[in-house]
Design a protein around this motif. Structure first.
Motif, PDB file in Angstrom:
ATOM      1  N   ARG A 438      11.730  17.055  -0.347  1.00 12.16           N
ATOM      2  CA  ARG A 438      11.446  18.452  -0.703  1.00 12.16           C
ATOM      3  C   ARG A 438      10.691  19.153   0.414  1.00 12.16           C
ATOM      4  NH1 ARG A 438       9.930  16.196  -5.659  1.00 12.16           N
ATOM      5  NH2 ARG A 438       7.723  16.493  -5.138  1.00 12.16           N
ATOM      6  N   ASN A 439       9.789  18.427   1.069  1.00 10.49           N
ATOM      7  CA  ASN A 439       8.960  19.002   2.120  1.00 10.49           C
ATOM      8  C   ASN A 439       8.295  17.861   2.886  1.00 10.49           C
ATOM      9  OD1 ASN A 439       6.816  18.159   0.325  1.00 10.49           O
ATOM     10  ND2 ASN A 439       7.039  20.125  -0.735  1.00 10.49           N
ATOM     11  N   PHE A 440       7.517  18.215   3.898  1.00 11.41           N
ATOM     12  CA  PHE A 440       6.876  17.172   4.703  1.00 11.41           C
ATOM     13  C   PHE A 440       5.839  16.401   3.900  1.00 11.41           C
ATOM     14  CE2 PHE A 440       3.748  20.545   5.410  1.00 11.41           C
ATOM     15  CZ  PHE A 440       2.541  19.855   5.424  1.00 11.41           C
ATOM     16  N   GLU A 441       5.249  17.070   2.885  1.00 14.18           N
ATOM     17  CA  GLU A 441       4.257  16.386   2.048  1.00 14.18           C
ATOM     18  C   GLU A 441       4.892  15.235   1.284  1.00 14.18           C
ATOM     19  OE1 GLU A 441       2.702  20.717   2.192  1.00 14.18           O
ATOM     20  OE2 GLU A 441       4.649  19.717   2.040  1.00 14.18           O
ATOM     21  N   GLU A 442       6.071  15.494   0.697  1.00 12.64           N
ATOM     22  CA  GLU A 442       6.751  14.422  -0.038  1.00 12.64           C
ATOM     23  C   GLU A 442       7.150  13.290   0.906  1.00 12.64           C
ATOM     24  OE1 GLU A 442      10.136  14.132  -3.433  1.00 12.64           O
ATOM     25  OE2 GLU A 442      10.816  14.893  -1.486  1.00 12.64           O
ATOM     26  N   ARG A 443       7.622  13.635   2.101  1.00 10.26           N
ATOM     27  CA  ARG A 443       7.982  12.610   3.082  1.00 10.26           C
ATOM     28  C   ARG A 443       6.774  11.735   3.404  1.00 10.26           C
ATOM     29  NH1 ARG A 443      10.561  14.739   8.556  1.00 10.26           N
ATOM     30  NH2 ARG A 443       8.545  15.795   8.716  1.00 10.26           N
ATOM     31  N   GLY A 444       5.615  12.369   3.594  1.00  5.68           N
ATOM     32  CA  GLY A 444       4.408  11.611   3.885  1.00  5.68           C
ATOM     33  C   GLY A 444       4.004  10.714   2.731  1.00  5.68           C
ATOM     34  N   GLU A 445       4.119  11.221   1.500  1.00  9.72           N
ATOM     35  CA  GLU A 445       3.759  10.413   0.331  1.00  9.72           C
ATOM     36  C   GLU A 445       4.700   9.231   0.170  1.00  9.72           C
ATOM     37  OE1 GLU A 445       1.018  10.642  -1.446  1.00  9.72           O
ATOM     38  OE2 GLU A 445       0.434  12.297  -0.111  1.00  9.72           O
ATOM     39  N   VAL A 446       5.982   9.444   0.426  1.00 13.25           N
ATOM     40  CA  VAL A 446       6.953   8.338   0.356  1.00 13.25           C
ATOM     41  C   VAL A 446       6.619   7.281   1.406  1.00 13.25           C
ATOM     42  CG1 VAL A 446       9.367   7.691   0.738  1.00 13.25           C
ATOM     43  CG2 VAL A 446       8.819   9.694  -0.662  1.00 13.25           C
ATOM     44  N   PHE A 447       6.290   7.731   2.610  1.00 11.04           N
ATOM     45  CA  PHE A 447       5.908   6.798   3.676  1.00 11.04           C
ATOM     46  C   PHE A 447       4.708   5.960   3.249  1.00 11.04           C
ATOM     47  CE2 PHE A 447       3.132   6.093   7.435  1.00 11.04           C
ATOM     48  CZ  PHE A 447       3.942   5.212   8.141  1.00 11.04           C
ATOM     49  N   LYS A 448       3.695   6.611   2.695  1.00 13.39           N
ATOM     50  CA  LYS A 448       2.490   5.881   2.291  1.00 13.39           C
ATOM     51  C   LYS A 448       2.783   4.887   1.168  1.00 13.39           C
ATOM     52  CE  LYS A 448      -0.223   9.664   2.042  1.00 13.39           C
ATOM     53  NZ  LYS A 448      -1.448  10.496   1.920  1.00 13.39           N
ATOM     54  N   LYS A 449       3.664   5.260   0.249  1.00 22.04           N
ATOM     55  CA  LYS A 449       4.030   4.340  -0.836  1.00 22.04           C
ATOM     56  C   LYS A 449       4.795   3.133  -0.293  1.00 22.04           C
ATOM     57  CE  LYS A 449       4.137   7.725  -4.587  1.00 22.04           C
ATOM     58  NZ  LYS A 449       5.002   8.459  -5.555  1.00 22.04           N
ATOM     59  N   LEU A 450       5.678   3.381   0.669  1.00 23.65           N
ATOM     60  CA  LEU A 450       6.421   2.269   1.285  1.00 23.65           C
ATOM     61  C   LEU A 450       5.474   1.299   2.000  1.00 23.65           C
ATOM     62  CD1 LEU A 450       9.459   4.242   2.754  1.00 23.65           C
ATOM     63  CD2 LEU A 450       9.545   2.572   0.883  1.00 23.65           C
ATOM     64  N   VAL A 451       4.504   1.862   2.703  1.00 21.91           N
ATOM     65  CA  VAL A 451       3.540   1.027   3.416  1.00 21.91           C
ATOM     66  C   VAL A 451       2.659   0.278   2.430  1.00 21.91           C
ATOM     67  CG1 VAL A 451       1.525   1.094   4.924  1.00 21.91           C
ATOM     68  CG2 VAL A 451       3.535   2.486   5.487  1.00 21.91           C
ATOM     69  N   SER A 452       2.155   0.970   1.413  1.00 22.35           N
ATOM     70  CA  SER A 452       1.303   0.320   0.418  1.00 22.35           C
ATOM     71  C   SER A 452       2.064  -0.754  -0.341  1.00 22.35           C
ATOM     72  CB  SER A 452       0.764   1.367  -0.584  1.00 22.35           C
ATOM     73  OG  SER A 452      -0.008   2.331   0.088  1.00 22.35           O
ATOM     74  N   GLY A 453       3.359  -0.539  -0.547  1.00 21.53           N
ATOM     75  CA  GLY A 453       4.169  -1.524  -1.263  1.00 21.53           C
ATOM     76  C   GLY A 453       4.277  -2.854  -0.544  1.00 21.53           C
ATOM     77  N   MET A 454       4.182  -2.823   0.787  1.00 21.31           N
ATOM     78  CA  MET A 454       4.230  -4.074   1.546  1.00 21.31           C
ATOM     79  C   MET A 454       3.017  -4.932   1.274  1.00 21.31           C
ATOM     80  SD  MET A 454       5.772  -2.930   5.242  1.00 21.31           S
ATOM     81  CE  MET A 454       4.414  -1.841   5.602  1.00 21.31           C
ATOM     82  N   GLU A 455       1.865  -4.285   1.082  1.00 18.54           N
ATOM     83  CA  GLU A 455       0.643  -5.027   0.774  1.00 18.54           C
ATOM     84  C   GLU A 455       0.763  -5.718  -0.584  1.00 18.54           C
ATOM     85  OE1 GLU A 455      -4.076  -4.185   1.294  1.00 18.54           O
ATOM     86  OE2 GLU A 455      -2.921  -2.659   0.250  1.00 18.54           O
ATOM     87  N   LYS A 456       1.358  -5.021  -1.540  1.00 13.78           N
ATOM     88  CA  LYS A 456       1.507  -5.584  -2.880  1.00 13.78           C
ATOM     89  C   LYS A 456       2.490  -6.743  -2.903  1.00 13.78           C
ATOM     90  CE  LYS A 456       0.493  -1.157  -5.103  1.00 13.78           C
ATOM     91  NZ  LYS A 456       1.031  -0.066  -5.940  1.00 13.78           N
ATOM     92  N   ASN A 457       3.487  -6.649  -1.999  1.00  8.70           N
ATOM     93  CA  ASN A 457       4.525  -7.687  -1.979  1.00  8.70           C
ATOM     94  C   ASN A 457       4.194  -8.844  -1.050  1.00  8.70           C
ATOM     95  OD1 ASN A 457       6.095  -6.177  -3.771  1.00  8.70           O
ATOM     96  ND2 ASN A 457       7.048  -5.009  -2.088  1.00  8.70           N
ATOM     97  N   ALA A 458       3.053  -8.726  -0.350  1.00 11.17           N
ATOM     98  CA  ALA A 458       2.697  -9.761   0.637  1.00 11.17           C
ATOM     99  C   ALA A 458       2.304 -11.067  -0.061  1.00 11.17           C
ATOM    100  CB  ALA A 458       1.551  -9.261   1.475  1.00 11.17           C
TER     101      ALA A 458
END
Length: 458
Positions: A438-458
């Motif tokens: 939708r906008n750069f804000e959503e892109r940034g939030e998706v990026f942060k969720k993808l990164v945070s998800g790696m910690e949970k899956n580690a």
């Protein structure tokens, strides 16, 4: 002071057929003010999307793909900045105005306006924060996400309005703010304007209609060629640059009428804003604040307490040994270069998004000779950059550094595999997000969720 505004609008709409063009947040804040002003013979709203909320009695809605075809059925049209007209504004018989233009007509003597291709939001919010922290009567609005009609009720005889101004808000303006900050100009929004000249002309409206006694703070290379009635203060990087304000090594140099050569040292090690580009924005804010009566001590206290906006070279965290940074605000090559120059330990950069046809030559040349080990390209603009790099042949050093993937999720996954431990990975797309997010804000939030998800899956 809302009375002053409603009286002005009454004179504008009295016995006229009025259209609110665009019914997003700005349109929704325009409608009640127009109704309160009174006198309009007809009031309607028009938007491409259906109007889901009930409208006040007597207000009609025009929606659908052909909604722009009704403008000349009205006398006065309040246009939202996100609406792109399908013809030149002078080809319409109606009077097309904007919320911003009306607000300026009422309050321009107490407005500080900020524009530029990049850095607007940081500069605007920092300026507001410093003035507010220093005890000034100040309000924040504009392209930052707050329609100006929403702050009109708070305007009094001592209030200063600090407004972020986009090119779309400035495009048809014939009034300029008392204090104007013109940060920079880069190739942008050519999908809308078609040419750099038209985009530049829209930006220049921030000072084009200034008066004697007004102030313009601008990049030295953007100093107007014509003589202006306003006082002009120029900015440049490098000590002894010849500009009115210069920045070198985190120190702002300037001349004071009473004290001669002066300097202000930015407490770079103690503030959360990082990077030379942010320090340059601080120089603009410092100059404007000096002219608003802020002392160096007040400025430093406010600078130390300022919280940077998200998605602007924002540290996400260290996960699996990698430092992750979100720079989703980056939509041009210059901002990606700035991010990589700031993060000295960057191993990996994620680049790409919507392809608007802007030039990537500067970024490609930068990457060709940089020591960035991993360049991950994605989406349409990433694919074009890849194709252009391939044409550079032997000029691009170590082309094995380049990787292409389809989407952000693929890019983050690859970055996690190839970025060195203790090093940084930054998403700095140098491209718009539209059509993907939708906008750069959503892109940034998706990026942060993808990164945070790696910690949970580690």
């Amino acid at each position: 002071m809302i009375k002053h505004l409603t009286e002005f609008i009454h004179g504008l709409v009295n016995n006229k057929k009025v259209l609110i063009l665009g019914y997003g947040r700005e349109g929704r804040s325009t409608l009640p003010v127009v109704i309160e002003a009174g006198g309009a013979a007809v009031i309607a709203v028009a938007d491409a999307k259906p109007v889901k909320d009930g409208l006040p009695e007597g207000v009609t809605a025009i929606t659908g793909e052909e909604y722009l075809g009704c403008l000349n059925d009205f006398d006065v049209v309040f246009k939202s900045p996100g609406i792109v007209l399908d013809r030149e504004i002078n080809d319409y018989t109606c009077n097309i105005v904007s919320q911003m233009e009306v607000f300026f007509e009422c309050f321009r003597d107490r407005i500080i306006g900020i524009t530029g291709t990049k850095g607007k939001s940081t500069t605007t919010t920092l300026l507001y924060h410093v003035l507010k922290s220093s005890g000034k009567d100040v309000l924040l609005a504009g392209n930052i996400g707050i329609p100006v009609f929403e702050i009109a009720d708070g305007m009094n005889d001592t209030t200063t309005a600090v407004l972020e101004l986009s090119c779309h808000q400035l495009e048809y303006m014939d009034v300029s703010p008392h204090m104007a900050i013109y940060l920079n100009l880069h190739e942008e929004h050519l999908d809308h304007y078609g040419t750099m000249a038209k985009y530049t002309a829209a930006k220049e409206n921030i000072y084009r209609h200034q008066k004697a006694g007004d102030k313009l703070y601008c990049l030295d290379s953007l100093r107007p060629h014509e003589t202006l009635p306003a006082d002009v203060y120029t900015f440049r990087c490098g000590a002894c640059s010849g500009a009115d304000y210069s920045l070198s090594g985190g120190t702002i140099y300037y001349k004071d009428e009473d004290n001669g050569e002066c300097e202000y040292r930015i407490p770079v090690g103690d503030i959360k804003l990082i990077g030379e580009h942010n320090y340059f924005d601080i120089a603009f804010v410092y100059a404007a604040c000096r002219d608003c009566g802020v002392t160096d001590e007040q400025f430093t206290r406010a600078l130390l307490s300022y919280e940077p906006l998200p998605h602007r070279l924002q540290y996400v965290g260290t996960i699996n040994g990698i430092k992750w940074y979100d720079d989703s605000i980056s939509t041009i090559d210059e901002t990606t270069i700035q991010a990589l120059n700031t993060l000295k330990d960057a191993d990996t950069v994620l680049i790409g998004g919507m392809d608007r046809g802007i030039s990537y030559k500067e970024l490609e040349q930068y990457l060709a000779h940089s020591d960035i080990k991993n360049i991950i390209l994605m989406e349409a603009s990433g694919k074009r950059i890849l194709e252009e790099i391939e044409l550079m042949k032997g000029e691009f050093e170590s082309p094995e550094r380049i990787h292409y993937v389809q989407h952000l999720e693929d890019a983050v996954s690859l970055a996690a595999d190839i970025t060195g431990a203790g090093r940084s990975c930054v998403m700095s797309p140098a491209a718009a997000s539209y059509g993907i997010f939708r906008n750069f804000e959503e892109r940034g939030e998706v990026f942060k969720k993808l990164v945070s998800g790696m910690e949970k899956n580690a």
